[in-house]
Write an enzyme that holds these catalytic residues in place. Structure first.
Site, PDB file in Angstrom:
ATOM      1  N   GLU A  94       0.692  -1.315   0.406  1.00 46.34           N
ATOM      2  CA  GLU A  94       0.099   0.078   0.149  1.00 46.34           C
ATOM      3  C   GLU A  94       0.837   1.207   0.123  1.00 46.34           C
ATOM      4  O   GLU A  94       0.137   2.492  -0.545  1.00 46.34           O
ATOM      5  CB  GLU A  94      -0.935   0.059   1.116  1.00 46.34           C
ATOM      6  CG  GLU A  94      -1.844  -0.842   1.132  1.00 46.34           C
ATOM      7  CD  GLU A  94      -2.602  -1.312   0.086  1.00 46.34           C
ATOM      8  OE1 GLU A  94      -3.248   0.107  -0.198  1.00 46.34           O
ATOM      9  OE2 GLU A  94      -3.562  -1.550   0.151  1.00 46.34           O
ATOM     10  N   SER A 365     -49.594 -25.409  27.070  1.00 41.40           N
ATOM     11  CA  SER A 365     -49.421 -25.464  28.180  1.00 41.40           C
ATOM     12  C   SER A 365     -49.081 -24.601  28.812  1.00 41.40           C
ATOM     13  O   SER A 365     -49.685 -23.722  29.704  1.00 41.40           O
ATOM     14  CB  SER A 365     -49.100 -27.172  28.622  1.00 41.40           C
ATOM     15  OG  SER A 365     -50.445 -27.981  28.006  1.00 41.40           O
TER      16      SER A 365
END
Length: 687
Positions: A94, A365
């Site tokens: 870079e 339930s």
């Protein structure tokens, strides 16, 4: 005044004037440059885009997540926590002259211009790491002269205000590596499942090549492109003298062990909760997405990270061995409504669907306590009400329709009371109850307790056939724990902007009395039996070290346990997204999740019994008859709680005549509404 000679050349006086103009221009230029540098040195840099992201903090004030577009995963590390190989690879590919320029690589720029002229296109750039950092932190990537001018200005400021190592560290923590990973640490964890400091040369070269094209060079998208780019990085490292050719060849030949994309994790804690908070901020509070992502807001939440960690660990322990099995857990303080734990699924990286809010699952339930609470508060039934548990065909809708429920495993208990029905989750008793009190009052009760999902007024409502969300179930059960008072689930307490101004502050609403405290307590007392011998939650009773009330619920596709202590109301759901049937072992996972979570979340909180309100009386009853126990019922009698005025008044005659009454629990007390059992519990609560 003549400035030129007859030959047309400047005279000596003219040369002096030209020199003065040049000198003045140069001095003005130097002064301008000096002034500009002084201005830049004393002008603060703008707020970085990542710093403008709003943050979510937990109940203790710790930041647990950031709000930004693209589900950013960012983990900051220091330079000495990054592999030297990755630093060398990044600099080589870079910005080779990073440590030798002042933010702008003039030679590199000239070289790029020549290459671009040769190709008549922009094929090569010359941005330094500092320029890239300035662009990533403060600017968009549009190609305009204004943006380039700002980039130059911010680049100069970065070089003035920070050392080279600091700039490099900032760059490595900011650069994008694809798939939401910003910075080397997040990328290293995502791709290789290890910290950045442990990266090998081959792994470092692979990562260093990705930022040039995070999608094109991603090893998850194209291994060929990624390896080609890795070769270029290694070649560049050889050219700069960072490594030898032999090291480069060895690194390229290394077989890299990539972490499967399905196993990648987000850098944020409590990601399902973060998404839920986002929806509240945008959809309910009216704060825009743009302000949320770039306004630097601080959002104070109610989340307790100890409870959250306990919830995540409990869910993981029960679902990790079952591929595609999902689970949800939400827990709130019933006294305030503050949400303390929120897990919307088994693995956020694989499935971001928030099951806590899903209104598509039948509670089974676990819905029954809402119905039984309706029955108790209406005075149409008490704990001692008896029904015959046997195969039954129920007629309803003016005898035009019938309904024939069955008990699990075809197990029927004969004449039973409400406590036995709740403990055993008896369906016949439940439908009898619904037909006794009516479906509409049950639905009305559910609405007032916080359930908004559609509910059908049919007998099967008693068995939880109308889908609801875990969020709604935890809210409803919180009302029971909160002595019948309304509970407003709350996730956010305050929002402030970047300047400290308060944009929103939660104001607790006045709690409404949904049901009388006595009814809520009697219901709580009955639900404690679920974790006792014979109860459907008994298998986790050994884990529970404190008083707890709850109810299990099981259908072919859903398993639930919803329950509470005085401090937490918690709903746990387990199931599959596509309605796949649960195996027997999978249908039993909700209870262990609930038990593990509750004990761990409250490990630093002393056990407390549920407070007994006024209006509750306790008497000995005979479970077989539902009447007051006598001396002949000694082996069967049971101390039960009733809403004052609903307790039995007749004595049992099943066990050999009337006999003498059993000892009166309230004897010697000032009020029949108090008992020795109640006084014992009050003493325990106050000790």
């Amino acid at each position: 005044m003549e400035q030129l000679t007859r030959s047309g050349r400047p005279s000596r006086r003219g040369w002096r004037l030209i020199f003065k103009i040049f000198l003045i221009t140069a001095l003005l230029g130097i002064c301008t440059i000096i002034g500009t540098l002084i201005y830049l040195a004393n002008t603060p840099l703008p707020t970085a885009d990542s710093d403008r992201n709003s943050r979510l903090v937990d109940a203790s004030g710790k930041t647990i997540a950031a709000f930004s577009s693209g589900a950013r995963n960012r983990i900051g590390v220091k330079l000495d926590q990054i592999s030297p190989y990755l630093i060398q690879a990044t600099l080589a590919v870079e910005d080779r002259n990073f440590y030798h320029h002042l933010g702008f690589d003039i030679k590199g720029m000239a070289r790029a211009v020549l290459v671009n002229i040769e190709h008549l296109d922009t094929v090569q750039g010359a941005s330094t790491l500092t320029q890239q950092l300035a662009r990533n932190l403060y600017l968009s990537h549009e190609r305009t002269w204004t943006r380039k001018a700002k980039e130059a200005m911010y680049t100069a400021q970065l070089e003035m205000k920070y050392s080279k190592d600091e700039i490099l560290q900032m760059y490595l923590n900011e650069v994008y590596y694809g798939r939401g990973a910003y910075g080397v640490e997040a990328a290293s964890q995502m791709y290789f499942g290890k910290p950045a400091r442990a990266l090998t040369l081959g792994e470092s070269a692979m990562l260093a090549g990705i930022p040039k094209g995070p999608t094109y060079y991603s090893p998850y998208n194209s291994m060929k492109n990624a390896k080609d780019r890795q070769r270029i990085v290694l070649k560049t490292m050889v050219e700069t003298g960072a490594i030898s050719q032999r090291e480069a060849d060895s690194a390229y030949a290394q077989l890299l062990d990539f972490k499967p994309p399905s196993q990648r994790t987000t850098g944020d804690e409590a990601p399902y909760f973060r998404d839920y908070v986002r929806s509240i901020v945008v959809n309910q509070l009216g704060i825009s997405e743009s302000l949320l992502e770039h306004g630097g807001l601080t959002i104070y939440s109610t989340l307790d990270m100890q409870a959250q960690k306990a919830a995540e660990d409990a869910v993981k322990s029960e679902t990790s061995g079952s591929p595609d099995l999902q689970a949800a857990l939400i827990s709130m303080d019933p006294r305030s409504g503050y949400i303390k734990a929120f897990v919307g699924g088994a693995n956020y990286a694989k499935n971001q669907y928030n099951h806590v809010l899903a209104k598509t699952r039948q509670p089974g339930s676990s819905f029954k306590p809402i119905m039984y609470l309706t029955a108790l508060s209406s005075r149409k039934m008490t704990e001692a009400s008896m029904f015959n548990s046997q195969p039954t065909m129920f007629h309803y809708d003016g005898n035009r329709k019938t309904y024939s429920p069955r008990n699990f495993g075809e197990k029927y208990l004969g004449e039973i009371d409400m406590r036995q029905a709740i403990a055993a989750s008896d369906n016949i008793y439940a439908v009898n109850t619904l037909l006794t009190v009516g479906a509409k009052p049950v639905i009305d009760m559910a609405r007032r307790m916080g359930i908004d999902s559609p509910m059908e007024p049919v007998p099967s409502l008693a068995l939880g056939t109308s889908p609801v969300s875990p969020f709604e179930m935890a809210s409803a059960f919180a009302v029971i724990s909160n002595q019948g008072r309304s509970v407003q689930p709350t996730a956010i307490t305050k929002i402030i902007d970047s300047t400290g101004d308060v944009l929103y502050e939660y104001k607790p609403p006045v709690q409404e009395q949904i049901v009388e405290p006595a009814a809520a307590y009697v219901m709580t007392h009955l639900m404690e039996s679920v974790f006792e011998t014979g109860g459907t939650g008994n298998r986790v009773s050994a884990v529970m070290k404190r008083p707890v009330a709850g109810k299990t619920g099981t259908t072919h596709t859903d398993a639930w346990l919803v329950g509470f202590t005085p401090e937490l109301s918690t709903a746990v759901w387990v199931g599959y997204d596509k309605g796949k049937a649960l195996a027997t072992a999978e249908s039993r996972k909700a209870a262990p999740i609930f038990a593990q979570f509750t004990e761990k979340a409250l490990e630093n909180v002393p056990p407390k019994i549920f407070p007994i309100p006024d209006g509750v009386v306790s008497v000995y009853v005979d479970p077989q008859s539902g009447k007051l126990a006598t001396n002949e019922c000694a082996e069967n009698q049971r101390l039960e709680m009733f809403i004052k005025g609903t307790e039995p008044t007749e004595y049992c005659s099943v066990h050999g005549g009337k006999g003498a009454p059993a000892p009166e629990p309230n004897e010697g007390k000032e009020s029949k509404g108090r008992s020795w059992w109640g006084d014992l519990k009050r003493w325990w609560m106050n000790k």
